[in-house]
Design a protein around this motif. Structure first.
Motif, PDB file in Angstrom:
ATOM      1  N   SER A  42       4.517  -7.518   0.091  1.00 37.87           N
ATOM      2  CA  SER A  42       4.281  -7.617  -1.349  1.00 37.87           C
ATOM      3  C   SER A  42       4.491  -6.286  -2.051  1.00 37.87           C
ATOM      4  CB  SER A  42       2.862  -8.141  -1.624  1.00 37.87           C
ATOM      5  OG  SER A  42       1.890  -7.203  -1.191  1.00 37.87           O
ATOM      6  N   GLN A  43       4.147  -5.200  -1.381  1.00 41.91           N
ATOM      7  CA  GLN A  43       4.317  -3.887  -2.006  1.00 41.91           C
ATOM      8  C   GLN A  43       5.770  -3.432  -1.995  1.00 41.91           C
ATOM      9  OE1 GLN A  43       1.501  -2.513   0.775  1.00 41.91           O
ATOM     10  NE2 GLN A  43      -0.131  -2.191  -0.717  1.00 41.91           N
ATOM     11  N   TYR A  46       7.711  -7.755  -4.350  1.00 47.13           N
ATOM     12  CA  TYR A  46       7.303  -8.085  -5.714  1.00 47.13           C
ATOM     13  C   TYR A  46       5.813  -8.380  -5.744  1.00 47.13           C
ATOM     14  CZ  TYR A  46       7.070 -12.970  -4.185  1.00 47.13           C
ATOM     15  OH  TYR A  46       6.746 -14.120  -3.516  1.00 47.13           O
ATOM     16  N   GLU A  47       5.245  -8.332  -6.941  1.00 49.61           N
ATOM     17  CA  GLU A  47       3.869  -8.744  -7.182  1.00 49.61           C
ATOM     18  C   GLU A  47       3.839  -9.472  -8.515  1.00 49.61           C
ATOM     19  OE1 GLU A  47       0.710  -5.743  -5.324  1.00 49.61           O
ATOM     20  OE2 GLU A  47       2.101  -4.709  -6.658  1.00 49.61           O
ATOM     21  N   TRP A  48       2.768 -10.190  -8.752  1.00 53.93           N
ATOM     22  CA  TRP A  48       2.602 -10.867 -10.038  1.00 53.93           C
ATOM     23  C   TRP A  48       1.753 -10.003 -10.964  1.00 53.93           C
ATOM     24  CZ3 TRP A  48       5.783 -14.612 -11.059  1.00 53.93           C
ATOM     25  CH2 TRP A  48       6.298 -15.374 -10.012  1.00 53.93           C
ATOM     26  N   ARG A  83       9.330  -4.890  -7.179  1.00 53.76           N
ATOM     27  CA  ARG A  83       9.160  -3.722  -6.341  1.00 53.76           C
ATOM     28  C   ARG A  83      10.549  -3.323  -5.821  1.00 53.76           C
ATOM     29  NH1 ARG A  83       5.103  -2.388  -9.023  1.00 53.76           N
ATOM     30  NH2 ARG A  83       3.100  -3.341  -8.518  1.00 53.76           N
ATOM     31  N   VAL A 124      11.429 -15.934  -3.881  1.00 52.70           N
ATOM     32  CA  VAL A 124      10.155 -15.983  -4.600  1.00 52.70           C
ATOM     33  C   VAL A 124       9.818 -17.463  -4.721  1.00 52.70           C
ATOM     34  CG1 VAL A 124       8.923 -15.396  -6.716  1.00 52.70           C
ATOM     35  CG2 VAL A 124      10.745 -13.892  -5.870  1.00 52.70           C
TER      36      VAL A 124
END
Length: 255
Positions: A42-43, A46-48, A83, A124
Motif C-alpha cells: 500500500s505504501q 496507492y492509498e485512499w 504512490r 486497483v
C-alpha cells in the motif's frame, strides 16, 4: 532492453545520482520509491484519501435532498492517492523509476516487486487495472545490507559502483562546486581517499567531499590541511569516534 538496472555499491558512491542524471538526460521526471524496513504494497502502490472521503460523506449528510449516494462512489479516481509505483505506471512519456535502497526492505517486498516489474500493471480492485503504455526506465539501488532475491537479480542488468579515484573525485568536486579551484579540489580528493582507507564508522562519500571542499573554499583555504580542515571536519566525520581518528591527520605542528 526495457529491463531494470541494479546498482550496488557502498553508501555515498553516487547510485542515486545516476537516476537523477538519467532523468535529466531523458527530459522526464524521476519517481522515487524510498525503501525501508516494513514497507508494504500500500505504501508503494496507492492509498485512499480517507480525509477527503470523510468530507464527502459529511457533505452528503448535509444535503438532505440527496439520498442516492453509495459507498462505491467513495472509491473513485478522485479519492485515489498515487504512490510511486502506481504513478510510474500511469505517467506517460520518458521517466525514471528509482527504487532506492531495496536491501532495506523485507524479503517479502522483493516478491511483491517482481509482480509489478514483470508487466508494469497495477490492479486497483475498486477501479480496475492500470497498465503502462511504455514502461519507465527502472533503477534499483542496494547498499548490500542484505542479499536481494535471485529473481530480482535475474531480471536486472547488474553494475557495481566503486568510489572514484583521486582524479575522478577532483573532477566531480570541480563540477559540483564551481567555486573550488583545482588545487583545493585535488587536495580534498587525496584527503578523502586517505580517509576511506581508515577504519571509520562512516566512510565519506562524494557528497561529503563536495561539502567539505565548499566549506574550506568559503574559509579561503587553498589545501585540505591545518586549521581550515579542522574547522570543517564535521562535513566528513559523522561521529565523535571518527572525529578523533581523523584529527591527527590535520593537527598543526607545535613549537
Amino acid at each position: 532492453m526495457s529491463r531494470p538496472i541494479l546498482l550496488e555499491g557502498a553508501p555515498g558512491v553516487g547510485k542515486t545520482e545516476v537516476a537523477r542524471t538519467l532523468s535529466r538526460m531523458l527530459g522526464g521526471p524521476m519517481i522515487r520509491l524510498q525503501c525501508y524496513e516494513g514497507i508494504d504494497a500500500s505504501q508503494a502502490l496507492y492509498e485512499w484519501d480517507y480525509a477527503r472521503q470523510m468530507l464527502q460523506v459529511r457533505a452528503w449528510q448535509q444535503d438532505n435532498g440527496n439520498s442516492g449516494n453509495s459507498v462505491a462512489e467513495l472509491y473513485g479516481p478522485e479519492f485515489l492517492l498515487e504512490r510511486p509505483l502506481l504513478r510510474a505506471v500511469r505517467e506517460s512519456g520518458p521517466r525514471v523509476l528509482l527504487i532506492d535502497e531495496l536491501d532495506r526492505a523485507d524479503d517479502e517486498f522483493d516478491a511483491f516487486l517482481l509482480e509489478v516489474l514483470d508487466d508494469f500493471g497495477v490492479t486497483v480492485p475498486e477501479i480496475g487495472r492500470f497498465t503502462a503504455d511504455e514502461p519507465p526506465v527502472v533503477i534499483i539501488t542496494s547498499n548490500r545490507t542484505r542479499e536481494l532475491h535471485d529473481a530480482i537479480k535475474r531480471r536486472c542488468m547488474y553494475h557495481w559502483i566503486d568510489f572514484p579515484d583521486v582524479e575522478r573525485e577532483a573532477q566531480i568536486i570541480r563540477l559540483r562546486a564551481p567555486g573550488v579551484d583545482d588545487e583545493l579540489a585535488r587536495s580534498v580528493a587525496k584527503a578523502i581517499a586517505a580517509l576511506r582507507d581508515m577504519d571509520l564508522t562512516k566512510t565519506p562519500g562524494a557528497t561529503e567531499a563536495i561539502d567539505w571542499a565548499r566549506a574550506m573554499a568559503l574559509l579561503g583555504a587553498s589545501r585540505a590541511e591545518g586549521e581550515a580542515a579542522l574547522a570543517t571536519l564535521g562535513w566528513v566525520a559523522k561521529s565523535r569516534e571518527d572525529m578523533w581518528k581523523i584529527r591527527p591527520m590535520f593537527d598543526l605542528p607545535t613549537g
